[in-house]
Design an enzyme around this catalytic site. Structure first.
Site, PDB file in Angstrom:
ATOM      1  N   ARG A   1      57.026 -26.503  49.525  1.00 47.34           N
ATOM      2  CA  ARG A   1      57.963 -25.828  48.625  1.00 47.34           C
ATOM      3  C   ARG A   1      59.361 -26.461  48.625  1.00 47.34           C
ATOM      4  O   ARG A   1      60.363 -25.788  48.429  1.00 47.34           O
ATOM      5  CB  ARG A   1      58.067 -24.331  48.964  1.00 47.34           C
ATOM      6  CG  ARG A   1      56.785 -23.561  48.778  1.00 47.34           C
ATOM      7  CD  ARG A   1      56.471 -23.432  47.289  1.00 47.34           C
ATOM      8  NE  ARG A   1      55.214 -22.742  47.085  1.00 47.34           N
ATOM      9  CZ  ARG A   1      54.142 -23.310  46.569  1.00 47.34           C
ATOM     10  NH1 ARG A   1      54.152 -24.578  46.235  1.00 47.34           N
ATOM     11  NH2 ARG A   1      53.054 -22.632  46.365  1.00 47.34           N
TER      12      ARG A   1
ATOM     13  N   GLY B   1      60.151 -28.866  46.446  1.00 47.73           N
ATOM     14  CA  GLY B   1      60.424 -29.324  45.085  1.00 47.73           C
ATOM     15  C   GLY B   1      59.782 -30.653  44.731  1.00 47.73           C
ATOM     16  O   GLY B   1      60.156 -31.287  43.743  1.00 47.73           O
TER      17      GLY B   1
ATOM     18  N   SER C   1      56.619 -31.546  43.649  1.00 48.99           N
ATOM     19  CA  SER C   1      55.829 -31.641  42.408  1.00 48.99           C
ATOM     20  C   SER C   1      56.703 -31.556  41.170  1.00 48.99           C
ATOM     21  O   SER C   1      56.526 -32.335  40.219  1.00 48.99           O
ATOM     22  CB  SER C   1      54.771 -30.539  42.369  1.00 48.99           C
ATOM     23  OG  SER C   1      53.827 -30.725  43.395  1.00 48.99           O
TER      24      SER C   1
ATOM     25  N   HIS D   1      50.611 -24.413  38.597  1.00 50.27           N
ATOM     26  CA  HIS D   1      50.980 -25.812  38.363  1.00 50.27           C
ATOM     27  C   HIS D   1      50.589 -26.219  36.943  1.00 50.27           C
ATOM     28  O   HIS D   1      51.365 -26.866  36.249  1.00 50.27           O
ATOM     29  CB  HIS D   1      50.279 -26.731  39.371  1.00 50.27           C
ATOM     30  CG  HIS D   1      51.037 -26.945  40.632  1.00 50.27           C
ATOM     31  ND1 HIS D   1      51.620 -28.153  40.940  1.00 50.27           N
ATOM     32  CD2 HIS D   1      51.311 -26.124  41.669  1.00 50.27           C
ATOM     33  CE1 HIS D   1      52.219 -28.064  42.114  1.00 50.27           C
ATOM     34  NE2 HIS D   1      52.038 -26.846  42.578  1.00 50.27           N
TER      35      HIS D   1
END
EC number: 2.7.1.156
Length: 175
Positions: A12, A14, A16, A50
């Site tokens: 988590r 950042g 992606s 996603h």
């Protein structure tokens, strides 16, 4: 033009989103090469989130292991992620639960597949996790996987033209 970019960091952090934004800045029609195996309902929900975040301009490919079988010539491709890709190879190597998987053999398989994939004239943006940044596990299987993941990250980083470390949503250029 062939290029390899690696984006690494914690869960988590950042990674992606940064990879997706970078891909869109390089191409109006990037490719998303997803390596995840949907292990359970919660993970399927993560995958769906996603997918929702990306628009119709993306070509989505789901491939758990043999990434090189996809012809991606002259594209911009986000490979998300090396950690899950390693998990797929590691899981397959661990069918005999009476012994620990052969990490060296698994690493060689991953490297060979990576080299085949990145031989294409393509811009690749790889996402990975820094799972070895925490403490040492008391579980031998977890230690083996952490070794595999760390060594694969190092291999990709040596091949990469650029490497970024994500810290709290901020990309810090390492290479």
């Amino acid at each position: 033009m062939k290029k390899i970019i690696l984006i690494t960091g914690g869960q988590r952090s950042g990674k992606s989103i940064t990879a997706e934004r970078m891909a869109l800045s390089l191409s109006p029609t990037p490719v998303y090469l997803a390596t995840a195996h949907a292990w359970d309902d919660e993970f399927r929900q993560r995958i769906a989130k996603h997918q929702e975040r990306r628009g119709a301009c993306w070509t989505n490919i789901e491939e758990e292991k043999k990434l090189s079988k996809h012809l991606l010539y002259n594209k911009v491709v986000v490979v998300d992620c090396i950690t899950l890709w390693c998990t797929n190879f590691f899981y397959d190597a661990n069918h005999d639960t009476s012994t620990l998987p052969d990490v060296d053999k698994t690493l060689e398989e991953l490297k060979a597949e990576f080299d085949k994939l990145t031989a294409q004239e393509t811009t690749f943006i790889f996402v990975t996790n820094e799972i070895g940044s925490g403490g040492v596990s008391n579980n031998a299987l977890q230690r083996r996987f952490t070794d595999l993941q760390g060594w694969m990250n190092q291999y990709v980083a040596t091949k990469a033209d650029e490497v970024y470390l994500m810290v709290s949503g901020i990309a810090v250029k390492i290479k």
